[in-house]
Motif scaffolding. Structure first.
Motif, PDB file in Angstrom:
ATOM      1  N   MET A   1       0.670  -1.354  -0.209  1.00  0.00           N
ATOM      2  CA  MET A   1      -0.082   0.012  -0.210  1.00  0.00           C
ATOM      3  C   MET A   1       0.905   1.371  -0.134  1.00  0.00           C
TER       4      MET A   1
ATOM      5  N   GLY B   1       1.084   3.741  -3.188  1.00  0.00           N
ATOM      6  CA  GLY B   1       0.713   5.002  -2.664  1.00  0.00           C
ATOM      7  C   GLY B   1       1.482   6.337  -2.978  1.00  0.00           C
TER       8      GLY B   1
ATOM      9  N   HIS C   1      -2.403  -0.819  -5.484  1.00  0.00           N
ATOM     10  CA  HIS C   1      -3.058  -0.051  -4.446  1.00  0.00           C
ATOM     11  C   HIS C   1      -4.327  -0.957  -4.023  1.00  0.00           C
TER      12      HIS C   1
ATOM     13  N   MET D   1      -5.293  -3.158  -0.788  1.00  0.00           N
ATOM     14  CA  MET D   1      -6.477  -2.451   0.189  1.00  0.00           C
ATOM     15  C   MET D   1      -7.379  -3.679   0.395  1.00  0.00           C
TER      16      MET D   1
ATOM     17  N   ILE E   1      -7.222   6.137   7.772  1.00  0.00           N
ATOM     18  CA  ILE E   1      -6.718   5.914   6.511  1.00  0.00           C
ATOM     19  C   ILE E   1      -7.663   5.331   5.549  1.00  0.00           C
TER      20      ILE E   1
ATOM     21  N   SER F   1     -10.588   7.465   4.304  1.00  0.00           N
ATOM     22  CA  SER F   1     -10.238   8.465   3.613  1.00  0.00           C
ATOM     23  C   SER F   1      -9.913   8.086   2.222  1.00  0.00           C
ATOM     24  N   GLY F   2      -9.539   6.600   2.135  1.00  0.00           N
ATOM     25  CA  GLY F   2      -9.065   6.277   0.988  1.00  0.00           C
ATOM     26  C   GLY F   2     -10.317   5.781   0.228  1.00  0.00           C
TER      27      GLY F   2
ATOM     28  N   TRP G   1     -11.841   7.051  -3.589  1.00  0.00           N
ATOM     29  CA  TRP G   1     -12.070   5.875  -4.578  1.00  0.00           C
ATOM     30  C   TRP G   1     -13.412   5.936  -5.094  1.00  0.00           C
TER      31      TRP G   1
ATOM     32  N   ARG H   1      -7.629  14.007   0.619  1.00  0.00           N
ATOM     33  CA  ARG H   1      -6.012  13.436  -0.094  1.00  0.00           C
ATOM     34  C   ARG H   1      -5.070  13.775   1.320  1.00  0.00           C
TER      35      ARG H   1
ATOM     36  N   HIS I   1      -5.494  11.243   3.960  1.00  0.00           N
ATOM     37  CA  HIS I   1      -4.931  10.141   3.742  1.00  0.00           C
ATOM     38  C   HIS I   1      -3.481  10.165   3.470  1.00  0.00           C
TER      39      HIS I   1
END
Length: 210
Positions: free
Chosen positions: A39, A43, A74, A78, A148, A151-152, A156, A175, A178
């Motif tokens: 990740m 990332g 990613h 995830m 995280i 926020s991801g 997405w 962002r 994150h």
């Protein structure tokens, strides 16, 4: 009875080494470490495609080669991280491990153990018990992990999860959240690995459980 016989008898009746890390903890720990590295590296490649700040990261520590490739890595990592994290949280609460290992956390205990750590006087004799600093760090990194992920997810699926995007103050701010969480996780990993090297028996316990 000869001395050899006595030694054999003592070996047979010796108390087994105390189990420190159960099997499920060791499994989720190493899966989490693997997924987290994927990740972070992917990332950083995603970050390089649209930097938030005036710097980028060396391609030597990124994964994916380009934005599309990094996104594939990613997203794959995830799902592994989320599934593994849910197992960890479920078992942590169900077995009472979180309550036993991470509570209570008191300001006085954190201050005292921080002073002891800075003076290199913090004891590591009993690895089955966390000191106050460890409790704070482990509890904190769980919270950071949840943030995280949320926020991801907001980045997405910003349209479908518009309410989550709003919770973070908008897509652009999500962002920054994150990235900040990623930086905190990297800092935690650096400290975590450094302490494991300074106290090798803690690493052994995470490998063989004892």
């Amino acid at each position: 009875m000869t001395s050899l016989a006595v030694s054999d008898h003592q070996a047979e009746t010796a108390t087994p080494a105390k189990a420190i890390q159960p099997v499920w903890v060791r499994m989720v720990h190493w899966i989490n470490a693997f997924a987290m590295i994927l990740m972070i590296m992917s990332g950083l490649q995603i970050y390089n495609a649209s930097p938030l700040f005036s710097f980028t990261f060396s391609r030597s520590i990124t994964l994916g080669g380009w934005l599309g490739g990094a996104l594939l890595w990613h997203f794959a990592a995830m799902w592994l991280l989320m599934a593994n994290g849910l197992v960890y949280l479920a078992l942590g609460f169900a077995t009472g491990r979180f309550r036993k290992k991470l509570l209570p956390i008191t300001p006085g205990g954190v201050i005292a153990d921080t002073k002891a750590a800075l003076a290199f006087k913090l004891s590591h004799d009993d690895l089955s018990k966390h000191n106050s600093v460890q409790k704070l760090l482990y509890a904190g990194i769980i919270v950071v992990g949840v943030v995280i992920v949320l926020s991801g997810l907001s980045m997405w699926k910003p349209v479908q999860l518009h309410w989550l995007v709003s919770l973070f103050g908008g897509y652009d701010f999500a962002r920054y959240v994150h990235f900040t969480c990623m930086a905190l996780i990297v800092a935690f990993l650096v400290i975590h690995v450094a302490l494991a090297l300074l106290v090798p028996k803690s690493l052994r316990a995470m490998i063989i459980g004892r």
